[in-house]
Design an enzyme around this catalytic site. Structure first.
Site: not given
Ligand code: THU
Length: 140
Positions: A49, A51, A60, A62, A93, A96
């Protein structure tokens, strides 16, 4: 499909997702995630991920793994593994799930892992039933 996911392949996905998670850029949530996709040539593509100070723009793990697959010329995802820490398990999520649907069939395995290894296994169809997909627009 399922029987093609042998122990060595699962381990390769786990290793790739773990290494990717270590590179996560998550200064806001402090929630690091790694993901790995297996393509139709049995290649593994990883993502973490990433941000952003403008929070909705964060990406994300994925999504980056799928992007890495496309960049490498892959067009089909045979399996995806996502790795995060804590309870509840870090399942992909909703967005994704839809992103994966673009490149994967309903029966594609989605493995959910943490530091201890694979903790749960679903199919994409279980996670995203009755999905809208490329087939609706004339694709596969
Ligand atoms: N996140 C992912 O990268 N993948 C997921 O399947 C769930 C959430 C990340 C997004 C964000 O940077 C952090 O987790 C918190 O939501």
């Amino acid at each position: 499909m399922d029987d093609e996911l042998d122990a060595a392949t699962v381990q390769a996905l786990l290793d790739a997702a773990r290494a990717a998670r270590a590179r996560a850029y998550a200064p806001y949530s402090r929630f690091a995630v790694g993901a790995a996709v297996l393509d139709d040539q049995r290649r593994v593509h990883a993502g973490c991920n990433v941000e952003n100070a403008a929070h909705p723009l964060g990406l994300c793990a994925e999504a980056l793994a799928l992007g890495a697959m496309v960049l490498a010329g892959g067009r089909r995802a045979q399996a995806l593994l996502v790795l995060g820490e804590g309870e509840p398990l870090v399942t992909p999520c909703g967005g994704c799930r839809q992103k994966l649907r673009e490149f994967a069939a309903d029966d594609a395995p989605v493995l959910v892992a943490d530091g201890r290894g694979v903790r749960a296994r679903f199919t994409l169809g279980q996670l995203l039933p009755q999905a809208f997909g490329p087939g609706h627009l004339g694709g596969r």
